[in-house]
Enzyme design. Structure first.
Site, PDB file in Angstrom:
ATOM      1  N   GLN A 225      45.692  48.219  33.651  1.00  0.00           N
ATOM      2  CA  GLN A 225      46.493  48.348  32.272  1.00  0.00           C
ATOM      3  C   GLN A 225      45.521  49.314  31.442  1.00  0.00           C
ATOM      4  O   GLN A 225      45.936  50.069  30.698  1.00  0.00           O
ATOM      5  CB  GLN A 225      46.485  46.815  31.527  1.00  0.00           C
ATOM      6  CG  GLN A 225      47.305  47.211  30.310  1.00  0.00           C
ATOM      7  CD  GLN A 225      47.260  45.640  29.297  1.00  0.00           C
ATOM      8  OE1 GLN A 225      46.799  44.889  29.833  1.00  0.00           O
ATOM      9  NE2 GLN A 225      47.853  45.882  28.458  1.00  0.00           N
TER      10      GLN A 225
ATOM     11  N   ASP B   4      40.226  53.181  42.572  1.00  0.00           N
ATOM     12  CA  ASP B   4      40.759  51.762  42.626  1.00  0.00           C
ATOM     13  C   ASP B   4      41.084  51.355  44.021  1.00  0.00           C
ATOM     14  O   ASP B   4      40.825  52.180  45.024  1.00  0.00           O
ATOM     15  CB  ASP B   4      42.161  51.780  41.889  1.00  0.00           C
ATOM     16  CG  ASP B   4      42.876  50.361  41.444  1.00  0.00           C
ATOM     17  OD1 ASP B   4      42.829  50.151  40.147  1.00  0.00           O
ATOM     18  OD2 ASP B   4      43.069  49.680  41.992  1.00  0.00           O
ATOM     19  N   ILE B   5      41.169  50.119  44.045  1.00  0.00           N
ATOM     20  CA  ILE B   5      41.323  49.292  45.427  1.00  0.00           C
ATOM     21  C   ILE B   5      42.877  49.739  45.978  1.00  0.00           C
ATOM     22  O   ILE B   5      43.301  49.776  46.927  1.00  0.00           O
ATOM     23  CB  ILE B   5      41.342  48.119  45.775  1.00  0.00           C
ATOM     24  CG1 ILE B   5      40.837  47.692  47.140  1.00  0.00           C
ATOM     25  CG2 ILE B   5      42.247  47.208  44.910  1.00  0.00           C
ATOM     26  CD1 ILE B   5      40.409  46.295  47.149  1.00  0.00           C
ATOM     27  N   ARG B   6      43.636  50.186  44.832  1.00  0.00           N
ATOM     28  CA  ARG B   6      45.248  50.329  45.087  1.00  0.00           C
ATOM     29  C   ARG B   6      45.375  51.823  45.620  1.00  0.00           C
ATOM     30  O   ARG B   6      44.745  52.676  45.365  1.00  0.00           O
ATOM     31  CB  ARG B   6      46.185  49.942  43.953  1.00  0.00           C
ATOM     32  CG  ARG B   6      46.225  48.541  43.853  1.00  0.00           C
ATOM     33  CD  ARG B   6      47.016  48.334  42.705  1.00  0.00           C
ATOM     34  NE  ARG B   6      46.871  48.243  41.299  1.00  0.00           N
ATOM     35  CZ  ARG B   6      47.476  48.355  40.285  1.00  0.00           C
ATOM     36  NH1 ARG B   6      48.724  48.621  40.272  1.00  0.00           N
ATOM     37  NH2 ARG B   6      46.898  47.828  39.061  1.00  0.00           N
TER      38      ARG B   6
ATOM     39  N   ASP C 175      36.752  50.017  46.900  1.00  0.00           N
ATOM     40  CA  ASP C 175      36.702  48.655  46.605  1.00  0.00           C
ATOM     41  C   ASP C 175      35.269  48.490  46.063  1.00  0.00           C
ATOM     42  O   ASP C 175      34.262  48.663  46.781  1.00  0.00           O
ATOM     43  CB  ASP C 175      36.852  48.080  48.096  1.00  0.00           C
ATOM     44  CG  ASP C 175      36.806  46.498  48.052  1.00  0.00           C
ATOM     45  OD1 ASP C 175      36.249  46.149  47.006  1.00  0.00           O
ATOM     46  OD2 ASP C 175      37.108  45.916  49.114  1.00  0.00           O
TER      47      ASP C 175
ATOM     48  N   TYR D  95      37.415  33.194  35.225  1.00  0.00           N
ATOM     49  CA  TYR D  95      37.178  34.305  34.686  1.00  0.00           C
ATOM     50  C   TYR D  95      35.990  34.565  33.390  1.00  0.00           C
ATOM     51  O   TYR D  95      35.363  35.252  33.416  1.00  0.00           O
ATOM     52  CB  TYR D  95      38.621  34.569  33.841  1.00  0.00           C
ATOM     53  CG  TYR D  95      38.805  35.917  33.123  1.00  0.00           C
ATOM     54  CD1 TYR D  95      38.864  37.215  33.817  1.00  0.00           C
ATOM     55  CD2 TYR D  95      39.050  36.100  31.726  1.00  0.00           C
ATOM     56  CE1 TYR D  95      38.911  38.447  33.060  1.00  0.00           C
ATOM     57  CE2 TYR D  95      39.380  37.169  31.064  1.00  0.00           C
ATOM     58  CZ  TYR D  95      39.252  38.106  31.719  1.00  0.00           C
ATOM     59  OH  TYR D  95      39.544  39.517  31.256  1.00  0.00           O
TER      60      TYR D  95
ATOM     61  N   LYS E 263      32.724  36.468  33.048  1.00  0.00           N
ATOM     62  CA  LYS E 263      32.615  37.475  31.730  1.00  0.00           C
ATOM     63  C   LYS E 263      31.170  37.001  31.279  1.00  0.00           C
ATOM     64  O   LYS E 263      30.386  38.016  30.841  1.00  0.00           O
ATOM     65  CB  LYS E 263      33.739  37.244  30.799  1.00  0.00           C
ATOM     66  CG  LYS E 263      34.784  38.161  31.336  1.00  0.00           C
ATOM     67  CD  LYS E 263      34.810  39.432  31.867  1.00  0.00           C
ATOM     68  CE  LYS E 263      35.951  40.064  32.198  1.00  0.00           C
ATOM     69  NZ  LYS E 263      35.578  41.363  32.814  1.00  0.00           N
TER      70      LYS E 263
HETATM   71  P1  NAD Z   1      44.392  45.172  35.683  1.00  0.00           P
HETATM   72  O1  NAD Z   1      44.534  43.814  36.298  1.00  0.00           O
HETATM   73  O2  NAD Z   1      45.460  45.779  35.074  1.00  0.00           O
HETATM   74  O3  NAD Z   1      43.461  46.095  36.463  1.00  0.00           O
HETATM   75  C1  NAD Z   1      42.235  46.010  37.238  1.00  0.00           C
HETATM   76  C2  NAD Z   1      42.266  46.900  38.435  1.00  0.00           C
HETATM   77  O4  NAD Z   1      41.256  46.715  39.257  1.00  0.00           O
HETATM   78  C3  NAD Z   1      43.566  46.945  39.055  1.00  0.00           C
HETATM   79  O5  NAD Z   1      44.113  48.168  39.182  1.00  0.00           O
HETATM   80  C4  NAD Z   1      43.200  46.147  40.440  1.00  0.00           C
HETATM   81  O6  NAD Z   1      43.718  47.118  41.572  1.00  0.00           O
HETATM   82  C5  NAD Z   1      41.543  47.034  40.482  1.00  0.00           C
HETATM   83  N1  NAD Z   1      40.901  46.154  41.419  1.00  0.00           N
HETATM   84  C6  NAD Z   1      41.012  44.763  41.678  1.00  0.00           C
HETATM   85  N2  NAD Z   1      40.125  44.328  42.630  1.00  0.00           N
HETATM   86  C7  NAD Z   1      39.271  45.464  42.967  1.00  0.00           C
HETATM   87  C8  NAD Z   1      38.289  45.822  43.890  1.00  0.00           C
HETATM   88  N3  NAD Z   1      37.697  45.028  44.789  1.00  0.00           N
HETATM   89  N4  NAD Z   1      37.906  47.211  43.988  1.00  0.00           N
HETATM   90  C9  NAD Z   1      38.184  47.983  42.855  1.00  0.00           C
HETATM   91  N5  NAD Z   1      39.212  48.028  42.226  1.00  0.00           N
HETATM   92  C10 NAD Z   1      39.962  46.682  42.065  1.00  0.00           C
HETATM   93  O7  NAD Z   1      42.908  44.768  34.499  1.00  0.00           O
HETATM   94  P2  NAD Z   1      42.948  45.476  33.002  1.00  0.00           P
HETATM   95  O8  NAD Z   1      43.679  45.020  32.146  1.00  0.00           O
HETATM   96  O9  NAD Z   1      42.999  46.973  33.115  1.00  0.00           O
HETATM   97  O10 NAD Z   1      41.493  45.200  32.405  1.00  0.00           O
HETATM   98  C11 NAD Z   1      40.135  45.926  33.068  1.00  0.00           C
HETATM   99  C12 NAD Z   1      39.190  45.264  32.605  1.00  0.00           C
HETATM  100  O11 NAD Z   1      38.994  44.997  31.171  1.00  0.00           O
HETATM  101  C13 NAD Z   1      38.817  44.025  33.249  1.00  0.00           C
HETATM  102  O12 NAD Z   1      37.390  43.692  33.567  1.00  0.00           O
HETATM  103  C14 NAD Z   1      39.515  42.771  32.390  1.00  0.00           C
HETATM  104  O13 NAD Z   1      38.621  41.468  32.320  1.00  0.00           O
HETATM  105  C15 NAD Z   1      38.808  43.511  31.065  1.00  0.00           C
HETATM  106  N6  NAD Z   1      39.920  42.915  29.909  1.00  0.00           N
HETATM  107  C16 NAD Z   1      41.178  43.213  29.677  1.00  0.00           C
HETATM  108  C17 NAD Z   1      41.681  42.821  28.670  1.00  0.00           C
HETATM  109  C18 NAD Z   1      43.112  42.922  28.658  1.00  0.00           C
HETATM  110  O14 NAD Z   1      43.929  42.618  27.675  1.00  0.00           O
HETATM  111  N7  NAD Z   1      43.731  43.948  29.525  1.00  0.00           N
HETATM  112  C19 NAD Z   1      41.221  42.122  27.734  1.00  0.00           C
HETATM  113  C20 NAD Z   1      39.697  42.053  27.719  1.00  0.00           C
HETATM  114  C21 NAD Z   1      39.060  42.437  28.840  1.00  0.00           C
HETATM  115  C1  AKB Z   2      43.561  38.013  29.927  1.00  0.00           C
HETATM  116  O1  AKB Z   2      44.414  37.351  29.286  1.00  0.00           O
HETATM  117  O2  AKB Z   2      42.968  37.482  30.950  1.00  0.00           O
HETATM  118  C2  AKB Z   2      42.797  39.257  29.369  1.00  0.00           C
HETATM  119  C3  AKB Z   2      41.806  38.717  28.261  1.00  0.00           C
HETATM  120  C4  AKB Z   2      42.080  38.586  27.068  1.00  0.00           C
HETATM  121  O3  AKB Z   2      40.638  38.978  29.005  1.00  0.00           O
HETATM  122  N1  AKB Z   2      43.941  39.940  28.635  1.00  0.00           N
END
Ligand code: NAD
Ligand code: AKB
Length: 338
Positions: A29, A51-53, A70, A159, A163
């Site tokens: 995202q 990415d891993i995907r 990965d 989680y 963090k």
């Molecule tokens: P997401 O789940 O949309 O994307 C995470 C990506 O990591 C995915 O594309 C997945 O394929 C990849 N991934 C998973 N395992 C992997 C591996 N072993 N090696 C490489 N890639 C791998 O998450 P996001 O929302 O983009 O969040 C990114 C970061 O921001 C995370 O650390 C998340 O905790 C943090 N974060 C997100 C939010 C939010 O609301 N989106 C809020 C707070 C913190």
């Molecule tokens: C989740 O809900 O896990 C994330 C975050 C706030 O870290 N969007």
């Protein structure tokens, strides 16, 4: 707390800026919007998305270098950092809160193992590292309203454990090895470019898709569950700005509280209804995600970020709803026509 004075021995930030940028978890995202922004700022060839995907042909990441990496495999990280002369890393790869609660062992391996591998590579190749922490780094014993920058952090989810441990590990690499680590405690992010990855705040994205397509949404959190949220353009700007700040300005590195709004599902639904009057919401509560949400802050105090590096959000609830409905509506229409 790490004070700026502890940072005199950090790796030279200006030298790292001349090298290239790596984004892990780039197809998620955040990465789906961070990568195009970084490429627009610094040049497409200078930003390596990983990415891993597998990369899909319609992904924004196709506009520059893409590598399958990965983060639990250290040699893959070494290889990409060495080959592309990386100086700055946005380490986004992780499992989000709901998925991590379902698969806690894998979450530990990816979130902590991946971060450890990344920090080791950053230490050896003198890279700066951005680590996205979360409101999930707090827990039920944290003050829930105006949660301070420095306070109790005893999360009760896997989680959250990863963090808060990640924040501490980044601090350790900064103090012990001089790695230029920086982080934000991000709230739930609302965006339209890519779907959310399995978090507790995902309702705030799903609601827009369902409102535009069906004028109806069944929410998995209770109507009055108050959580911090932010529109993605503000979050991306915060990440880019934080990594550009001169180190002496930073009194906290891992990680700064940032927020834009503190809202409930019923308040979000009411704001959407201003643009889509026939929109209706009902509730089928998911006990796991509800319990996670209730353990998190209702509102963050982000005054340290505002004071230290001028952080300020540009989108409030109404501005976010207007932009989301316009942009997502146009995307969904285009998808229907193609
Ligand atoms: P997401 O789940 O949309 O994307 C995470 C990506 O990591 C995915 O594309 C997945 O394929 C990849 N991934 C998973 N395992 C992997 C591996 N072993 N090696 C490489 N890639 C791998 O998450 P996001 O929302 O983009 O969040 C990114 C970061 O921001 C995370 O650390 C998340 O905790 C943090 N974060 C997100 C939010 C939010 O609301 N989106 C809020 C707070 C913190
Ligand atoms: C989740 O809900 O896990 C994330 C975050 C706030 O870290 N969007």
């Amino acid at each position: 707390m790490i004070s700026c004075n502890s940072w005199t021995s950090c790796s030279d930030a200006s030298e790292a800026k001349l090298r290239n940028i790596l984004v892990t978890g780039a197809l998620g995202q955040i990465g789906s919007e961070l990568v195009p922004t970084l490429r627009a700022h610094y040049g497409a060839d200078r930003v390596v998305a990983t990415d891993i995907r597998m990369l899909q042909a319609d992904s924004a990441a196709v506009e520059g270098p893409y590598e399958h990496v990965d983060c639990t495999r250290p040699h893959q990280l070494h290889e990409v950092v060495r080959r592309f002369d990386i100086g700055r890393i946005y380490h986004l790869a992780a499992l989000l809160s709901a998925v991590a609660e379902d698969k806690p062992q894998i979450a530990w391996t990816v979130n902590m193992g991946g971060l450890y591998n990344m920090l080791e590579v950053a230490r050896q190749y003198e890279c700066a590292v951005f680590f996205p922490s979360s409101i999930g780094a707090f827990g039920p014993t944290t003050p829930h309203d105006s949660t301070p920058q420095t306070t109790i952090q005893r999360p009760t989810t896997m989680y959250g454990v990863t963090k808060v441990s990640g924040e501490l590990l980044c601090d350790y690499y900064a103090l012990r090895f001089g790695v230029d680590t920086r982080g934000l405690r991000l709230p739930g992010l609302v965006s339209y470019a890519a779907p959310p990855g399995g978090g507790t705040t995902d309702y705030a994205v799903e609601i827009f898709h369902q409102a535009i397509r069906y004028r109806h949404y069944t929410c998995f959190l209770a109507a009055d569950t108050r959580l911090d949220m932010m529109y993605m353009p503000d979050a991306i700007r915060a990440m880019v700005e934080l990594m550009e700040i001169d180190p002496p300005a930073l009194n906290h590195r891992n990680a700064y509280n940032v927020t834009a709004m503190s809202i409930t599902p019923e308040e979000l639904a009411a704001a959407i209804r201003k643009r889509i009057p026939s929109f209706e919401i009902d509730y089928e509560i998911d006990p796991v995600r509800q319990a996670i949400a209730e353990s998190w802050p209702r509102s963050l105090d982000d005054s340290s970020a505002r004071a230290d590096w001028g952080w300020a959000p540009r989108y409030d609830l109404d501005a976010m709803c207007v932009d989301m409905i316009d942009k997502l509506g146009a995307r969904l229409k285009q998808a229907r026509q193609s």
